[in-house]
Design a protein around this motif. Sequence first.
Motif, short mmCIF file in Angstrom:
data_model
loop_
_atom_site.label_atom_id
_atom_site.label_comp_id
_atom_site.label_asym_id
_atom_site.label_seq_id
_atom_site.Cartn_x
_atom_site.Cartn_y
_atom_site.Cartn_z
N ASN A 86 0.35 -1.38 0.21
CA ASN A 86 -0.09 -0.14 0.13
C ASN A 86 0.29 1.51 0.01
O ASN A 86 2.08 1.36 0.04
CB ASN A 86 -1.17 0.16 0.97
N ALA A 87 0.48 2.45 0.37
CA ALA A 87 0.79 3.03 -0.21
C ALA A 87 1.91 4.07 1.66
O ALA A 87 2.66 4.82 1.18
CB ALA A 87 -0.44 4.95 0.10
N ARG A 90 5.18 2.81 0.50
CA ARG A 90 5.71 3.38 -0.55
C ARG A 90 6.70 5.07 0.61
O ARG A 90 7.43 5.27 0.27
CB ARG A 90 4.84 3.50 -1.68
N GLN A 123 -4.56 0.66 -4.72
CA GLN A 123 -3.53 1.62 -3.49
C GLN A 123 -2.50 1.77 -4.00
O GLN A 123 -1.31 3.09 -3.57
CB GLN A 123 -2.25 -0.75 -4.01
N GLY A 124 -2.62 2.53 -5.24
CA GLY A 124 -1.60 3.83 -5.85
C GLY A 124 -0.59 3.23 -6.74
O GLY A 124 0.29 4.98 -7.30
N TRP A 308 6.32 4.47 -9.05
CA TRP A 308 5.95 5.44 -8.16
C TRP A 308 7.25 6.97 -8.31
O TRP A 308 8.42 6.27 -8.51
CB TRP A 308 5.15 5.08 -7.02
#
Length: 330
Positions: A86-87, A90, A123-124, A308
């Motif tokens: 998930n974020a 990151r 989750q981005g 990302w």
Amino acid sequence: MVNWDIFSGQDAAWDELTLGLDGASVFQGSSWARHKKSLGWEAIRAVGRKNGAPAAAAQFLAKRTLLGAKLLWARGGPSGEPSHWNAELRALLSHTAGGTMSYGRFCSYRSAEPAAEGALAKQGWRRPKTPLNKPFTFMLNLGSTGADVQKGLSENWAHNLRRGQKRCRILRWDGAGAAELVGVYRSMEAYKGLSAQQSEAELSSLRKHLGQGLVLYKAEAEDGTPAAFRACAVRGAGAWDLLAASSAVGRKTYASYALLWALLEDCRGRGVKSYDLGGADREAAKGVFDFKKGTGAAPHHFLGEWDWASPGWLRAPAGRVIAARGSGGL
């Protein structure tokens, strides 16, 4: 809900933890991190816990590059369910890497299932516009008997295997030094017109840090000189094709067939259940594609690369720089 924190334990504890999770590739193990450290990378390890128990893990390798930004790269990871990546993971990686800018990318070998891809997008994570490789490989099941594996060979592959076994002397090459391996590479590069595929420093590091996890065989010419070699990396019940080089003599004697078969038999003896042969482009490298397909290995499409950046605007230019450098630098 999964909460992430930095793993601060020893290498042995990390290996034990990750081998207990789905997707525990050799590239997420401590030996690979030590190998890459010798080439300028630092490992950042994180654990995702659900109700206090480890549910996911990620080993990213970090290096300062890209005009001062930190580059973070995870080959063959993270481990665990994609819905857990998930974020928070990151943010933790970017914070731990330090600096004001970071770009991260991973390449997961988990099956490319719509649910997993959907979870990553939710989750981005995003697909890089400039991926390094296609998310495709050939996976060979070694869990059955040797006779069953041999039955899966194509008629042409089995014929060339017999040729190779008759014309080559195949030996374990435990005592090989990096200079000897480089010699075979340079011979291959000369007759194929290729640029340097591996440096002596890289090969020396692999031999040192993978240790018994690197399975290496050579084919000898009539005068006893190495005509070809092939190596795989083993971790747990999996093996990954890692190195291969053949001189003109090795090619004429069908050494590649006999070498790969020796590796497969060795891996089966170690309890390996699956062998990742790597991918191949059917159009650009038809010979390699046919060689791998001829083993009876099944095509496997995996999740592949996702990335990302922090700040977000860095993602596009950083992705272009990585693509220009190619996968060899990672």
